[in-house]
Scaffold this motif. Structure first.
Motif, PDB file in Angstrom:
ATOM      1  N   PRO A 151       0.845  -1.206   0.000  1.00 15.34           N
ATOM      2  CA  PRO A 151       0.000   0.000   0.000  1.00 15.34           C
ATOM      3  C   PRO A 151       0.874   1.249   0.000  1.00 15.34           C
ATOM      4  N   ALA A 152       0.267   2.359  -0.329  1.00 11.43           N
ATOM      5  CA  ALA A 152       0.944   3.668  -0.337  1.00 11.43           C
ATOM      6  C   ALA A 152       2.117   3.699  -1.315  1.00 11.43           C
ATOM      7  N   THR A 153       1.980   2.973  -2.420  1.00 11.04           N
ATOM      8  CA  THR A 153       2.948   3.074  -3.514  1.00 11.04           C
ATOM      9  C   THR A 153       2.195   3.566  -4.748  1.00 11.04           C
ATOM     10  N   ALA A 154       2.920   4.060  -5.715  1.00 12.99           N
ATOM     11  CA  ALA A 154       2.279   4.602  -6.922  1.00 12.99           C
ATOM     12  C   ALA A 154       1.470   3.534  -7.655  1.00 12.99           C
ATOM     13  N   LEU A 155       1.980   2.314  -7.740  1.00 13.09           N
ATOM     14  CA  LEU A 155       1.259   1.249  -8.452  1.00 13.09           C
ATOM     15  C   LEU A 155      -0.008   0.846  -7.714  1.00 13.09           C
ATOM     16  N   TYR A 156       0.062   0.757  -6.386  1.00 13.23           N
ATOM     17  CA  TYR A 156      -1.114   0.452  -5.577  1.00 13.23           C
ATOM     18  C   TYR A 156      -2.182   1.530  -5.793  1.00 13.23           C
ATOM     19  N   ASP A 157      -1.784   2.789  -5.702  1.00 10.92           N
ATOM     20  CA  ASP A 157      -2.721   3.895  -5.887  1.00 10.92           C
ATOM     21  C   ASP A 157      -3.310   3.905  -7.297  1.00 10.92           C
ATOM     22  N   PHE A 158      -2.513   3.535  -8.283  1.00  6.94           N
ATOM     23  CA  PHE A 158      -2.965   3.464  -9.673  1.00  6.94           C
ATOM     24  C   PHE A 158      -4.116   2.459  -9.796  1.00  6.94           C
ATOM     25  N   ALA A 159      -3.939   1.268  -9.219  1.00  7.91           N
ATOM     26  CA  ALA A 159      -4.977   0.235  -9.266  1.00  7.91           C
ATOM     27  C   ALA A 159      -6.201   0.650  -8.449  1.00  7.91           C
ATOM     28  N   LYS A 160      -5.981   1.258  -7.311  1.00  4.97           N
ATOM     29  CA  LYS A 160      -7.087   1.730  -6.470  1.00  4.97           C
ATOM     30  C   LYS A 160      -7.906   2.788  -7.209  1.00  4.97           C
ATOM     31  N   ASN A 161      -7.226   3.712  -7.880  1.00  9.93           N
ATOM     32  CA  ASN A 161      -7.925   4.756  -8.633  1.00  9.93           C
ATOM     33  C   ASN A 161      -8.721   4.168  -9.798  1.00  9.93           C
ATOM     34  N   PHE A 162      -8.163   3.158 -10.457  1.00 12.41           N
ATOM     35  CA  PHE A 162      -8.910   2.486 -11.525  1.00 12.41           C
ATOM     36  C   PHE A 162     -10.223   1.928 -10.970  1.00 12.41           C
ATOM     37  N   ALA A 163     -10.149   1.231  -9.852  1.00 17.18           N
ATOM     38  CA  ALA A 163     -11.350   0.637  -9.262  1.00 17.18           C
ATOM     39  C   ALA A 163     -12.356   1.707  -8.845  1.00 17.18           C
TER      40      ALA A 163
END
Length: 171
Positions: free
Chosen positions: A4-16
């Protein structure tokens, strides 16, 4: 394996989050990392199809309702239900399981064993994950005749949630 709290995690979270705003539901493998990001972003519109593994995978805490989580013993059973219930696939960078599921979906589409649906390979601009995999497919699989030029139409590499969701909605 994406913290969590990484750019890739946030990218996937924003997609959802954006997908739910467009009235899509999210189905993930139910585990940690990118799957947790998808369920976190989906809030109460996310399902988890969790695989029982000896040590590695447990269900993520973002699947609130036990009715939204199904546990599977075998990968093939989980993949069957993922393909059966999905109307589109968005694959994010991952490990062998990601490759297994992405190539299973592409094989089903390529062989006509599944109806056509959009497959989006998502990575942030400049991340160099799917773009490198596609380069390998182009320079080895396509060049050596293991896939056809027309097979390249089965997937798209995209770099923003908006771009991916526009493609999915317009498919």
């Amino acid at each position: 394996r994406v913290p969590p709290a990484t750019a890739l995690y946030d990218f996937a979270k924003n997609f959802a989050m954006e997908a739910v705003e467009r009235d899509f539901h999210i189905i993930t493998g139910g585990g940690p990392g990118i799957m947790a990001a998808g369920n976190e972003g989906a809030e109460r519109s996310g399902f988890g199809l969790n695989i029982r593994l000896p040590a590695e995978q447990t269900a993520n805490p973002f699947i609130d309702d036990e009715n939204m989580l199904i546990h599977y013993k075998y990968f093939f059973t989980r993949k069957l239900f993922l393909v059966k219930e999905a109307c589109a696939f968005a694959f994010f960078p991952g490990g062998f399981g990601t490759f297994d599921e992405a190539f299973e979906v592409l094989t089903l589409l390529q062989t006509g064993k599944s109806p056509l649906f959009p497959v989006v390979l998502l990575e942030p601009e400049g991340y160099g994950y799917w773009s490198k995999i596609v380069h390998l497919m182009d320079t080895v699989l396509l060049k050596k005749g293991f896939i056809s030029e027309s097979d390249k139409a089965l997937y798209r590499v995209m770099h923003t949630p908006k771009e991916a969701l526009d493609h999915i909605q317009g498919f």
